[in-house]
Design a protein around this motif. Sequence first.
Motif, PDB file in Angstrom:
ATOM      1  N   PHE A   1      19.218  17.704  22.306  1.00 51.28           N
ATOM      2  CA  PHE A   1      17.472  18.102  22.456  1.00 51.28           C
ATOM      3  C   PHE A   1      17.927  20.173  22.835  1.00 51.28           C
ATOM      4  O   PHE A   1      19.576  20.369  23.575  1.00 51.28           O
ATOM      5  N   TYR A   2      17.031  20.314  22.792  1.00 53.84           N
ATOM      6  CA  TYR A   2      16.797  21.317  23.196  1.00 53.84           C
ATOM      7  C   TYR A   2      16.334  21.717  24.700  1.00 53.84           C
ATOM      8  O   TYR A   2      15.268  21.084  25.094  1.00 53.84           O
TER       9      TYR A   2
ATOM     10  N   GLU B   1      14.528  23.557  26.223  1.00 60.40           N
ATOM     11  CA  GLU B   1      13.076  24.468  26.112  1.00 60.40           C
ATOM     12  C   GLU B   1      12.319  23.478  25.405  1.00 60.40           C
ATOM     13  O   GLU B   1      11.277  23.783  26.323  1.00 60.40           O
ATOM     14  N   THR B   2      12.520  22.658  25.195  1.00 65.22           N
ATOM     15  CA  THR B   2      11.595  21.276  25.117  1.00 65.22           C
ATOM     16  C   THR B   2      10.961  20.873  26.102  1.00 65.22           C
ATOM     17  O   THR B   2      10.327  18.798  26.295  1.00 65.22           O
TER      18      THR B   2
END
Length: 137
Positions: free
Chosen positions: A110-111, A113-114
């Motif tokens: 997962f990122y 920043e999200t």
Amino acid sequence: MPQIFAETDLQKSNQIFVVTGANRGIGYGIVEKLATQIENGIIYITSMKESDGKSAIESLTQSLGENKKSEIRCHQLDITSAESCKKITNHLKECHGKIDVLVNNAGVAFYLETIKTLEEKYEKGWHSMNVNYFGTK
């Protein structure tokens, strides 16, 4: 494309391959390469949703055409679920009595920043640990 498999007896035998997380990405590419190089093998695509595995088989069958040398099958597998792991183990034992090669490719990412909340960070962090460490282990 580089040669990733040396010429061996594997290419002429009826070996059983299992590639986890193979409905897309690197796992999909591994299955694609195996299917064109291994004669008379049986390659299992595993995915969390059986429908994703079936879609991957359809795509591979179309794209490989006559270059496909092995049979490609799918089986549902969630490596974080003991029940799911037992189901595929029992299936492989009943149908083949063994596996010859396991490519453990299942994983999640997962990122950062999200992620908007601390609670979501913990949730995604635990999910990542359950799949990428505990499930693999």
